[in-house]
Write a protein that holds these residues in place. Structure first.
Motif: not given
Length: 79
Positions: A9-13, A23-26
């Protein structure tokens, strides 16, 4: 070469002036987990992409990512 698939998952803020912070990928275990986590993170942070990649983990030789789902606000660079 042993092909393996990983899910992430690649999150964005959301940030001021309509910009998104990457943000840091998970890394997660399954496609379903990636979709659930991406949807939840999009609600909490602003946006997320669930994806998979296949390739040789040992040598870092991977195919292009396969987008499983997009949630919330995702920067154009990641569409």
């Amino acid at each position: 070469m042993a092909q393996q698939t990983y899910y992430a998952v690649q999150p964005f803020e959301n940030a001021p002036r309509g910009r998104s912070k990457v943000l840091q990928p998970i890394v997660v275990s399954t496609s379903g987990e990636a979709l659930r986590k991406a949807e939840r993170l999009a609600q909490e942070r602003g946006g997320a992409i669930a994806f998979s990649r296949s390739g040789d983990m040992e040598f870092g030789d991977f195919d292009e990512p396969v987008i499983l789902g997009r949630f919330g606000d995702v920067p154009r660079d990641f569409e």
